[in-house]
Design a protein around this motif. Structure first.
Motif, PDB file in Angstrom:
ATOM      1  N   ALA A  93      -4.346  -2.730  11.292  1.00  0.00           N
ATOM      2  CA  ALA A  93      -4.373  -1.342  10.785  1.00  0.00           C
ATOM      3  C   ALA A  93      -3.430  -1.202   9.589  1.00  0.00           C
ATOM      4  O   ALA A  93      -3.769  -0.561   8.591  1.00  0.00           O
ATOM      5  CB  ALA A  93      -3.986  -0.382  11.899  1.00  0.00           C
ATOM      6  N   ALA A  94      -2.254  -1.824   9.669  1.00  0.00           N
ATOM      7  CA  ALA A  94      -1.275  -1.742   8.564  1.00  0.00           C
ATOM      8  C   ALA A  94      -1.847  -2.403   7.307  1.00  0.00           C
ATOM      9  O   ALA A  94      -1.664  -1.899   6.195  1.00  0.00           O
ATOM     10  CB  ALA A  94       0.031  -2.417   8.968  1.00  0.00           C
ATOM     11  N   GLN A  95      -2.570  -3.499   7.489  1.00  0.00           N
ATOM     12  CA  GLN A  95      -3.178  -4.181   6.331  1.00  0.00           C
ATOM     13  C   GLN A  95      -4.254  -3.300   5.705  1.00  0.00           C
ATOM     14  O   GLN A  95      -4.332  -3.165   4.488  1.00  0.00           O
ATOM     15  CB  GLN A  95      -3.777  -5.516   6.766  1.00  0.00           C
ATOM     16  CG  GLN A  95      -2.704  -6.574   6.990  1.00  0.00           C
ATOM     17  CD  GLN A  95      -3.302  -7.875   7.502  1.00  0.00           C
ATOM     18  OE1 GLN A  95      -3.837  -7.922   8.604  1.00  0.00           O
ATOM     19  NE2 GLN A  95      -3.206  -8.923   6.708  1.00  0.00           N
ATOM     20  N   ALA A  96      -5.076  -2.695   6.565  1.00  0.00           N
ATOM     21  CA  ALA A  96      -6.167  -1.858   6.062  1.00  0.00           C
ATOM     22  C   ALA A  96      -5.615  -0.675   5.265  1.00  0.00           C
ATOM     23  O   ALA A  96      -6.245  -0.197   4.323  1.00  0.00           O
ATOM     24  CB  ALA A  96      -7.016  -1.355   7.229  1.00  0.00           C
ATOM     25  N   LEU A  97      -4.435  -0.212   5.628  1.00  0.00           N
ATOM     26  CA  LEU A  97      -3.848   0.951   4.941  1.00  0.00           C
ATOM     27  C   LEU A  97      -3.078   0.550   3.682  1.00  0.00           C
ATOM     28  O   LEU A  97      -2.524   1.407   2.996  1.00  0.00           O
ATOM     29  CB  LEU A  97      -2.915   1.700   5.908  1.00  0.00           C
ATOM     30  CG  LEU A  97      -3.656   2.437   7.035  1.00  0.00           C
ATOM     31  CD1 LEU A  97      -2.705   2.822   8.164  1.00  0.00           C
ATOM     32  CD2 LEU A  97      -4.352   3.684   6.494  1.00  0.00           C
ATOM     33  N   GLY A  98      -3.024  -0.759   3.372  1.00  0.00           N
ATOM     34  CA  GLY A  98      -2.396  -1.204   2.119  1.00  0.00           C
ATOM     35  C   GLY A  98      -0.880  -1.337   2.200  1.00  0.00           C
ATOM     36  O   GLY A  98      -0.211  -1.459   1.187  1.00  0.00           O
ATOM     37  N   TYR A  99      -0.332  -1.316   3.426  1.00  0.00           N
ATOM     38  CA  TYR A  99       1.119  -1.422   3.551  1.00  0.00           C
ATOM     39  C   TYR A  99       1.587  -2.876   3.472  1.00  0.00           C
ATOM     40  O   TYR A  99       2.666  -3.171   2.984  1.00  0.00           O
ATOM     41  CB  TYR A  99       1.617  -0.873   4.892  1.00  0.00           C
ATOM     42  CG  TYR A  99       1.225   0.549   5.189  1.00  0.00           C
ATOM     43  CD1 TYR A  99       1.177   1.498   4.166  1.00  0.00           C
ATOM     44  CD2 TYR A  99       0.930   0.956   6.482  1.00  0.00           C
ATOM     45  CE1 TYR A  99       0.834   2.801   4.444  1.00  0.00           C
ATOM     46  CE2 TYR A  99       0.584   2.263   6.768  1.00  0.00           C
ATOM     47  CZ  TYR A  99       0.531   3.179   5.749  1.00  0.00           C
ATOM     48  OH  TYR A  99       0.194   4.472   6.027  1.00  0.00           O
TER      49      TYR A  99
END
Ligand code: NAD
Ligand code: HSE
Ligand code: NA
Length: 446
Positions: free
Chosen positions: A195-201
């Motif tokens: 989820a963190a990757q998908a949000l660009g973090y």
């Protein structure tokens, strides 16, 4: 009666000189920088005194699908031309090479450089500062630490009238997001990371986040600025969050704490040590501590200074637009200097303090173990801790002890050196009264 002159009309487009801007990299952050420079061109001209004209955007793959805000005609795979053909160069590729070579080439070509590349600064900061000084241009990197939060500015400029004694921060959005999702939603580690990757973090390679290296680079930059001493990433003692389990998070809550990945930069000047201590590790933070309420991908940095006391900076530490906000503040400052004179602060490393090794860190620890349910077991465990010079702050035995189940014992120590703590834990592991040492975690924050 004197007549007042009418207010001057807003400066027209033509009134502003043009500064050529080259952008290296069009990923999460680069795309947002280009979008905002286009959408808010008039405001940037008014604020900086120059029309900021993007002349080229260096990308690796010319055919990759891109945000429509990135003009296709400006894309090029000739990064060197972008680095050397502009007044302002914005490096948003990340990593050491080719970013380092391109930035050095930009300085040699007389450009001012803005970057968000903490890995590069923590490894080669002095070389980049020297290149900027030789070129007589600016080197800015607000986005490199805690994204949108103006913590570089705060440490470099706002705190110039004070002595900083410590900085404690949540400076990695990805790991804070993961720990928070695990804690509040009961998500598994992998699910929360995706989820963190998908949000660009997350960084392109999320191991830099998860293993604490991204936070360590930021910690080195923070310590360099706070203590006027060169601190590199290799000076930072790093432990990431890979070994954190759902049990650790549950037990943290039972202890009235939350588990956070912290960056700690301290100026030690006491009987035990004199120098700078820098480390990144997961730590239990009391639930009423200001850093405990930092959720999701948010970052927070707590600065303690002799005269100012405690200052807290809080905001979005990752993500395309928030990071672009920090990048663009630097672009405006650098443009302003090129038009009106003045320069960004140069490297200040006059204090040249010794960097302390991890052995000198003094922290409280929480040790959890399963004790054998027998008379005298707890007493023997306490004695073993005392024999290794560890002073106990509190001991808690889980209230759900029932016959035949080895009780979970939670011991919180007073501040102890890691060497003493390690020896004590080793001794506990060898005791017949100890079934298993379940976890050893640092406790930070008063
Ligand atoms: N994403 C964030 O939240 C965030 C926050 C703060 C700082 N940063 C920093 O900003 C920088 C960029 O981060 P990002 O998240 O946008 O990364 P990203 O991986 O999304 O973008 C980097 C881009 O650079 C391109 N690239 C790689 N090599 C290149 C080359 N030789 N020439 C041209 N382009 C090349 C890649 O294809 C990619 O599109 C990094 O230094 C990162 O640490 C990112
Ligand atoms: N990957 C970084 C981006 C900001 O440097 C983070 O998660 O905080
Ligand atoms: Na910042």
């Amino acid at each position: 009666m004197t007549q007042q002159a009418p207010p001057a009309a807003p400066a027209s487009r033509a009134a502003h000189p043009v500064l050529k801007v080259g952008v290296l990299g069009s990923g999460t952050v680069g795309t947002q920088v280009v979008r905002l420079l286009g959408e808010q061109a008039e405001e940037f001209a008014a604020r900086s005194g120059a029309r900021l004209e993007v002349t080229g955007i260096a990308v690796r793959d010319l055919d990759a699908l891109r945000d429509p805000a990135v003009p296709r005609e400006l894309l090029t795979d000739d990064a060197t031309a972008v680095a050397t053909g502009n007044d302002l160069v914005v490096e948003l590729i990340g990593g050491i090479e080719p970013a380092r070579t391109l930035i050095l080439a930009a300085f040699r070509a007389g450009a001012s450089v803005v970057t968000g590349n903490k890995a590069l600064i923590a490894a080669h900061g002095p070389e980049l500062y020297a290149a900027a000084a030789a070129a007589g241009t600016d080197f800015y990197y607000e986005a490199a630490v805690a994204g949108a939060i103006p913590v570089v500015y705060a440490l470099r400029e706002s705190m110039a009238g004070d002595r900083v004694t410590s900085v404690l921060g949540i400076v990695n959005g990805t790991t804070n997001y993961i720990l928070d999702e695990m804690s509040t939603k009961g998500l598994g580690f992998e699910e929360a990371l995706a989820a963190a990757q998908a949000l660009g973090y997350a960084e392109a390679d999320p191991t830099a986040d998860v293993d604490g290296l991204d936070a360590a680079a930021k910690c080195a930059i923070i310590a360099s600025l706070a203590f006027h001493t060169r601190v590199g990433i290799d000076d930072v003692d790093v432990t990431g969050i890979r070994s954190i389990t759902a049990d650790d998070i549950r037990e943290a809550r039972a202890s009235g704490c939350v588990l956070k990945l912290l960056a700690v930069a301290q100026r030690r000047e006491d009987d035990h040590a004199n120098g700078v201590s820098v480390r990144v590790h997961p730590a239990l933070v009391p639930a009423d501590h200001p850093l405990a309420g930092v959720h999701g991908a948010f970052n927070a940095v707590l600065v303690e200074a002799e005269s100012a006391g405690r200052l807290m900076f809080y905001g979005q530490g990752a993500g395309g637009a928030p990071t672009a906000s920090a990048v663009l503040s630097d672009v405006v400052a650098a443009a302003f200097h090129r038009i009106g004179g003045g320069q960004a602060p140069r490297e200040l490393a006059y204090a040249d303090l010794p960097i302390l090794g991890p052995e000198s860190a003094l922290t409280r620890y929480q040790v959890q173990l399963r004790a054998v349910d027998a008379p005298g077991a707890l007493a023997a465990i306490m004695r073993a801790m005392a024999d290794h010079g560890i002073s106990i702050n509190s001991v808690r035995q889980a209230s759900y002890v029932s016959d035949g189940v080895d009780p979970l014992v939670t011991i919180v120590t007073h501040p102890a050196a890691v060497l003493h703590l390690d020896r004590a834990v080793e001794a506990l592991r060898g005791m017949e009264q100890v079934r298993e040492v379940v976890s050893v975690l640092r406790v930070e924050g008063e």
